[in-house]
Enzyme design. Structure first.
Site, PDB file in Angstrom:
ATOM      1  CG  ASP A  11      39.669  34.627  32.670  1.00 47.00           C
ATOM      2  OD1 ASP A  11      38.938  33.999  33.478  1.00 47.00           O
ATOM      3  OD2 ASP A  11      40.819  34.248  32.371  1.00 47.00           O
ATOM      4  CG  ASP A  16      36.143  32.246  34.022  1.00 51.08           C
ATOM      5  OD1 ASP A  16      36.822  31.414  33.406  1.00 51.08           O
ATOM      6  OD2 ASP A  16      36.628  33.177  34.687  1.00 51.08           O
ATOM      7  CB  VAL A 125      37.181  33.241  38.967  1.00 52.41           C
ATOM      8  CG1 VAL A 125      36.600  32.965  40.333  1.00 52.41           C
ATOM      9  CG2 VAL A 125      36.108  33.838  38.048  1.00 52.41           C
ATOM     10  CG  ASP A 237      37.491  30.154  37.415  1.00 49.07           C
ATOM     11  OD1 ASP A 237      38.588  29.849  37.905  1.00 49.07           O
ATOM     12  OD2 ASP A 237      37.365  30.757  36.331  1.00 49.07           O
TER      13      ASP A 237
HETATM   14  C1  BDR Z   1      42.398  29.526  35.853  1.00 49.68           C
HETATM   15  O1  BDR Z   1      42.807  29.840  34.526  1.00 49.68           O
HETATM   16  C2  BDR Z   1      41.697  29.873  33.656  1.00 49.68           C
HETATM   17  O2  BDR Z   1      41.947  29.150  32.489  1.00 49.68           O
HETATM   18  C3  BDR Z   1      40.534  29.300  34.403  1.00 49.68           C
HETATM   19  O3  BDR Z   1      39.335  29.969  34.029  1.00 49.68           O
HETATM   20  C4  BDR Z   1      40.887  29.542  35.851  1.00 49.68           C
HETATM   21  O4  BDR Z   1      40.427  30.790  36.300  1.00 49.68           O
HETATM   22  C5  BDR Z   1      43.024  28.219  36.265  1.00 49.68           C
HETATM   23  O5  BDR Z   1      44.422  28.329  36.300  1.00 49.68           O
HETATM   24 CA    CA Z   2      38.856  32.088  34.977  1.00 50.59          CA
END
Ligand code: BDR
Ligand code: CA
Length: 317
Positions: A11, A16, A125, A237
């Protein structure tokens, strides 16, 4: 070392982007494709961001598919306060000319898993909506997943709420489906997520590098530090990708885990049964839907940091 055939579900998202850069550049990873999901920001923005990251990595023709536009049951709750209005640091980068794969995320997952001659490691992730939909849509293909190494959950505190980590909290029903799927799962959660950090000084070194991937990463880190007023910031991530290919850098424990799908204050919590064995024997978890999950509880912080830095600094060009 044999290459690990991998699919990322993202995302994108600043951290990421750290994970995608690494997976696209690391010589021991065969990155088969990337699926995108609603999470840090809306899915169309996630797709646009992911394509830009692949440009920065100088990646070849890696298929990127659009996935779920919202969680299975709940409503979308974005993290733009962390990742910026465009979900990736508001760097003002021109759109990529790469084409989005015409298949949906679940179709791409099916085709890549069915078509791979090697076992496929899935590294989500992001909220687990795409993965849950895939497990339900194509159960026979899903049986061929070698393992899932996911960023999500926590055996301790949360971040989105006191109890819940963002990815699981965003779509707890999807997470419950994935955790109970029977696919071997390693959970890279908040117990370790914040620990491998990167400083503003290191961002400057990256920006001055000749590798476009490093320059891009440096700009992202700088923007993230400016937004959040903290340094170091987490590589986030990326740690899940590292855990998939360098398990020797990580310490894991097996726990019975249940995802809380209630509407109460613990919604989205990954309840990990960390009690002593004799207590567990006396009184089992008390919930029918627990799954055995390998949870990352410790890591070699410097080893993990250097793995990312060396890979990104080297670049592809
Ligand atoms: C996760 O939430 C997102 O904001 C980040 O990309 C990560 O995957 C951390 O809690
Ligand atoms: Ca993420």
């Amino acid at each position: 070392m044999n290459k690990t055939s991998m699919i990322l579900d993202v995302d994108t998202g600043v951290d990421d982007a750290f994970a995608v850069l690494f997976a696209a550049l690391h010589p021991d990873i065969n990155l088969l494709g990337i699926t995108c999901v609603d999470g840090n920001t809306n899915v169309d923005q996630v797709v646009a961001n992911t394509l830009k990251v692949l440009d920065a990595a100088g990646a070849g023709d890696i298929p990127v598919a659009r996935g779920a536009v919202r969680p299975l049951l709940g409503v979308s709750q974005y993290a733009e306060y962390v990742h910026g209005a465009d979900g990736m640091g508001d760097l003002g980068i021109a759109p990529s000319t790469r084409k989005v794969d015409p298949r949906s995320a679940v179709e791409l997952l099916r085709d890549l898993i069915e078509g791979s001659k090697d076992p496929v490691t899935l590294v989500p992730v992001a909220p687990l909506t795409n993965i849950a939909l895939f497990l339900r849509a194509f159960p026979e293909s899903a049986k061929k997943i070698h393992r899932i190494v996911l960023m999500g959950g926590s055996a301790s505190a949360g971040n989105a709420t006191a109890a819940a980590e963002f990815n699981v909290w965003h779509d707890p029903e999807a997470a419950a489906i994935v955790f109970q799927s029977g696919v071997p799962i390693t959970m890279y959660g908040l117990d370790v997520f914040m620990r491998p950090g990167i400083t503003s000084e290191e961002a400057i070194v990256l920006k001055n590098s000749t590798a476009p991937a490093a320059q891009f990463a440096g700009s992202l880190i700088e923007a993230f530090i400016e937004r959040l007023h903290i340094s170091p910031i987490t590589l986030g991530d990326f740690g899940a990708v590292a855990a998939a290919i360098h398990p020797e850098l990580f310490t894991t424990e097996m726990f019975d885990v249940v995802v809380d799908t209630s509407s109460g204050p613990a919604r989205g919590q990954t309840i990990c049964d960390r009690r002593d064995a004799f207590l567990k024997d006396l009184e089992p978890l008390g919930l029918e839907d627990s799954a055995k999950v390998r949870v990352v509880m410790d890591l070699d912080v410097e080893g993990v940091r250097q793995l990312w830095l060396k890979t990104i600094e080297k670049g592809r060009f």
